[in-house]
Design an enzyme around this catalytic site. Structure first.
Site, PDB file in Angstrom:
ATOM      1  N   HIS A 161      -6.591   3.935   3.385  1.00 48.48           N
ATOM      2  CA  HIS A 161      -8.024   3.652   3.196  1.00 48.48           C
ATOM      3  C   HIS A 161      -8.898   4.258   4.297  1.00 48.48           C
ATOM      4  CE1 HIS A 161      -7.342   1.138  -0.214  1.00 48.48           C
ATOM      5  NE2 HIS A 161      -6.714   0.197   0.462  1.00 48.48           N
ATOM      6  N   ASP A 189       0.222   2.793  -4.374  1.00 46.98           N
ATOM      7  CA  ASP A 189      -0.341   1.511  -3.942  1.00 46.98           C
ATOM      8  C   ASP A 189      -1.280   0.989  -5.035  1.00 46.98           C
ATOM      9  OD1 ASP A 189      -0.853   0.061  -0.972  1.00 46.98           O
ATOM     10  OD2 ASP A 189      -2.509  -0.187  -2.383  1.00 46.98           O
ATOM     11  N   ASP A 205       2.203  -3.206  -3.415  1.00 45.82           N
ATOM     12  CA  ASP A 205       1.412  -4.375  -3.774  1.00 45.82           C
ATOM     13  C   ASP A 205       1.027  -4.424  -5.247  1.00 45.82           C
ATOM     14  OD1 ASP A 205      -0.092  -2.150  -3.197  1.00 45.82           O
ATOM     15  OD2 ASP A 205      -1.525  -3.155  -1.895  1.00 45.82           O
TER      16      ASP A 205
END
Length: 307
Positions: free
Chosen positions: A126, A163, A244
């Site tokens: 990120h 992800d 995740d």
């Protein structure tokens, strides 16, 4: 097949508080499962090294690191944004996390390992060129990929990010660098809501609705990622390995399982055999249920290790 496992106990010193999901226990759980299954004994275990300021600037603005250093508290926690906090040891851990990618690239290109996995934190995907966000300070995978491009024989690379959150930072850094293919699958609409609609030939975004599950994930990968790999023909493959999207993870709702991670890793390993002389560097991103994270990493590692 030699697989390097790169980590450092000091990555556990980064602590954003007792309720924060990006917690030191994540790495402890991974190591425990890999040791219990005997897989760890097969791996080329290496200690992470620190990244240099010059290497950080491969992917980030010149003042990015200095701005972060100014925010490091002498004690307690300082929030860089609503999700991302610094403790006194955070940048020490972040330096080791980013440096592990440099070490991984070097070991693979020097022939000391065929591929590598970096079990490190804080994560990185990120972090944009000039913005830390989403638990991330330095974009570990971007720094590693640009370092690889500076080495002889590496002219094109590809980054694959599974992800559950979009790798906005990686897209921001590479959106105008056609030698870098960035493919990202992610839940949408969902955090971070940045760059999910960008149009670039080298950016392949694969948004998924909540509760999409395995079938949608696999169809997207086969129909979008595979043609992109075939067209790009990367000299080296990088993986932003976030776990995740697992159905037991508290952060999101894509509902994958360990076999989905085994499948996508196998597909990327096949592509690496075809185009990249088996060269893969994988770096841990998300995954916030320690148990499902550890078993998902086990599946990922078993493929990299040739099981």
């Amino acid at each position: 097949m030699t697989t390097a496992f790169i980590s450092h106990e000091d990555c556990g010193l980064h602590n954003m508080g007792p309720e924060h999901p990006e917690a030191p226990v994540r790495l402890l759980a991974i190591r425990k499962v890999l040791e219990k299954t005997g897989l760890m004994a097969e791996l080329d275990q290496q200690q992470s090294v620190h990244v240099t300021a010059q290497q950080i600037q491969l992917a980030h603005a010149e003042l990015h690191q200095k701005r972060l250093e100014m925010k490091v508290p002498k004690e307690g926690i300082f929030y860089a944004d609503e999700d991302t906090a610094l403790c006194p040891d955070s940048l020490h851990a972040a330096s080791l996390a980013a440096g592990s990618g440099i070490l991984a690239v070097n070991r693979v290109l020097e022939g000391k390992a065929q591929n590598a996995f970096c079990a490190v934190r804080p994560p990185g995907h990120h972090a944009e060129h000039n913005i830390p966000m989403g638990f991330c300070f330095y974009n570990n995978i971007a720094i590693a990929a640009i370092h690889a491009l500076q080495q002889p024989g590496i002219n094109r690379v590809a980054i694959f990010d599974f992800d559950v959150h979009h790798g906005n930072g990686t897209v921001d850094i590479f959106k105008d660098r056609p030698e870098v293919l960035v493919c990202s699958s992610f839940q949408h609409p969902f955090y971070p809501e940045r760059y999910s609609e960008i149009k670039r030939d080298n950016i392949v975004n694969c948004p998924m609705d909540a509760h999409s599950g395995s079938a949608v994930f696999r169809q997207l990968i086969e129909s979008r990622w595979l043609p992109a790999i075939q067209a790009h023909k990367p000299d080296m493959i990088f993986i932003s390995a976030g776990f995740d999207a697992h159905h037991e993870d508290p952060m999101a709702d894509i509902k994958l399982d360990e076999e989905d991670y085994r499948w996508v890793t196998s597909m990327l390993a096949d592509s690496a055999r075809t185009y990249s002389e088996n060269r893969i560097v994988s770096m841990l991103e998300g995954g916030y249920n320690p148990v499902s994270l550890a078993f998902s990493v086990q599946a990922h590692m078993e493929v990299l290790a040739g099981h």
